[in-house]
Design a protein around this motif. Structure first.
Motif, PDB file in Angstrom:
ATOM      1  N   GLY A  92     -35.203   9.058 -41.956  1.00  0.00           N
ATOM      2  CA  GLY A  92     -33.970   8.531 -41.409  1.00  0.00           C
ATOM      3  C   GLY A  92     -34.060   7.102 -40.922  1.00  0.00           C
ATOM      4  O   GLY A  92     -34.980   6.353 -41.254  1.00  0.00           O
ATOM      5  N   SER A 108     -26.054   6.796 -37.904  1.00  0.00           N
ATOM      6  CA  SER A 108     -27.294   6.272 -38.480  1.00  0.00           C
ATOM      7  C   SER A 108     -27.211   4.766 -38.564  1.00  0.00           C
ATOM      8  O   SER A 108     -26.119   4.178 -38.556  1.00  0.00           O
ATOM      9  CB  SER A 108     -27.552   6.859 -39.878  1.00  0.00           C
ATOM     10  OG  SER A 108     -26.481   6.516 -40.750  1.00  0.00           O
ATOM     11  N   VAL A 148     -31.499   8.520 -45.663  1.00  0.00           N
ATOM     12  CA  VAL A 148     -30.949   7.371 -44.943  1.00  0.00           C
ATOM     13  C   VAL A 148     -31.858   6.158 -45.016  1.00  0.00           C
ATOM     14  O   VAL A 148     -31.381   5.020 -45.031  1.00  0.00           O
ATOM     15  CB  VAL A 148     -30.672   7.760 -43.472  1.00  0.00           C
ATOM     16  CG1 VAL A 148     -30.416   6.537 -42.604  1.00  0.00           C
ATOM     17  CG2 VAL A 148     -29.471   8.709 -43.397  1.00  0.00           C
TER      18      VAL A 148
END
Length: 456
Positions: free
Chosen positions: A191, A390, A419
């Motif tokens: 992420g 995010s 991500v």
């Protein structure tokens, strides 16, 4: 440093959707796999726990999605939301992704994930997204069950502290700084860096102190920073986030989708000084959450208030938290910490500007849709803050999900998914359901290619 070789071919860093798809794909390709999840078993799954749908291309109705959503429509939507980083978006990679999205739902279903039937009418009609039956938590539980049944070894509470990419095959440090785990190939699917509040503060200044983080507290960006430090080419932007408007009383971490505020287009939105600062009717579709996230983040003090009356309150879904109420606008202002004359003046000017056609006239900013007077007590309000899903900084990859250097060469044995590489396709933008699909598609690619590299 003591190097400890693990008994696996592929090492996966991360425990969410992308990481699990990589682990399953690598294991099905014949590689032995170790997955490192920073969270405990109870909180496993990263931001995917809070998801609900996946955007997929299809040229005809499927069991999961109605109508048609052809590749060119998907591509046009991606171009539309690419944002300030549009020049860094890899068009060839985007098209590869769109094509691969066509069978990703079937692949996930074959690995235990369940989806709503496209005709069950339980959820709103969608020609673009397939909805997860049971939501993101059900997806995560299904993928973990499949991975473990296939023989993937999972280690919880295993936050990666460092990557080691320059001395032989890739390795990572977990916990004890004197011990590293080495494998033949590495997939990084951990992420962004939104849970590192200090890093956010470097990019956003004091406003970051008012942000909430909608997902996991484990997305600290340590593997991302390590990849960049070791020569990976960056893509996207460090000072941009995917953020939405959330109730200001949401928890700092893990509030998820239920903290979003639905009613901002219906009443008025004021800043901490009681002044309107944007057209509340400009965006009324699904992207309204995202539009207001950044507006609030850039407003004075990064806080705002959604204000409405009893009649308007009947038009939208309430917050998970109770509205702050008062029998007068001045009383409401006092309850919100706003000077009563300021909010009274704003509401009076707005009411006077409302026309019979649901718009305003003679007021700046205007309200172009859903304008109605705020006159029926009790009056209500929700505090609003920016909820960060995010960050939009990542590493550049190729069609094999290999992490690239600025000169276009691949870092040997290192792949990325989710991500951490999504800005290759989305830039700094957001397209509902696409991030989950990017995670699944590139997780599958990264796992397959990492296994091929390891087994060579």
């Amino acid at each position: 440093m003591t190097r400890v070789s693990c008994d696996c071919d592929v090492l996966v860093v991360g425990g969410g959707n992308a990481a699990l798809c990589a682990a399953i794909a690598a294991r099905r390709a014949g590689a032995s796999v170790l997955l490192l999840e920073a969270a405990s078993k109870f909180l496993r799954g990263g931001n995917a726990r809070h998801s609900r749908n996946m955007r997929v291309m299809h040229d005809a109705p499927t069991p999961w999605v109605r109508g048609r959503y052809p590749a060119e429509d998907y591509h046009a939507d991606l171009q539309r939301v690419a944002g300030a980083a549009a020049n860094s978006v890899d068009d060839g990679l985007a098209r590869l992704f769109i094509d691969a999205s066509a069978d990703i739902v079937d692949w996930l279903a074959g690995n235990g994930v369940r989806f709503h039937c496209g005709t069950d009418e339980v959820l709103p009609y969608s020609r673009k997204t397939a909805f997860l039956l049971g939501g993101g938590k059900a997806l995560i539980n299904a993928l973990y069950a499949t991975a473990e049944a296939l023989g993937v070894v999972v280690r919880y509470n295993s936050a990666v502290r460092a990557l080691h990419l320059r001395d032989g095959p890739p390795a990572v440090t977990v916990g004890d700084a004197t011990v590293a785990i080495r494998a033949k190939a590495l997939v990084v699917a951990s992420g962004g860096f939104q849970a590192d509040l200090g890093w956010l503060g470097q990019q956003w200044g004091g406003a970051a102190g008012e942000f909430t983080i909608r997902g996991t507290p484990h997305a600290t960006g340590i593997p991302l920073r390590a990849l960049l430090d070791d020569g990976a080419d960056l893509v996207g932007a460090a000072d941009r986030c995917h953020m939405v408007a959330v109730d200001g009383r949401a928890p700092l971490f893990d509030g998820g989708i239920v903290t979003r505020l639905d009613g901002l287009p219906h009443g008025i939105v004021v800043d901490r000084d009681g002044r309107r600062f944007a057209d509340e009717g400009a965006v009324v579709g699904p992207s309204r959450y995202t539009a207001w996230g950044e507006l609030v983040a850039r407003s004075p003090g990064a806080v705002a208030f959604s204000v409405f009356d009893s009649a308007i309150a009947e038009r939208f879904r309430p917050s998970i938290f109770p509205a702050i109420q008062a029998d007068s606008i001045g009383g409401l202002a006092s309850a919100l910490g706003i000077g009563p004359p300021a909010l009274e003046s704003t509401v009076a000017a707005f009411n006077a500007a409302v026309t019979g056609g649901g718009t305003t006239a003679g007021i700046d900013p205007p309200k172009t849709r859903l304008a109605g007077p705020i006159t029926v007590p009790p009056f209500g309000a929700y505090p609003v803050r920016a909820g960060v899903t995010s960050t939009c900084l990542g590493v550049r990859v190729d069609g094999q999900a290999r992490v690239l250097r600025p000169d276009g060469t691949a870092i040997d044995g290192v792949h990325a998914a989710g991500v951490i590489m999504a800005p290759n396709i989305l830039g700094t933008g957001y397209l509902a359901g696409s991030a989950m699909t990017i995670g699944a598609v590139f997780g599958r690619i990264a796992g397959r290619e990492a296994a091929a590299h390891a087994l060579r």
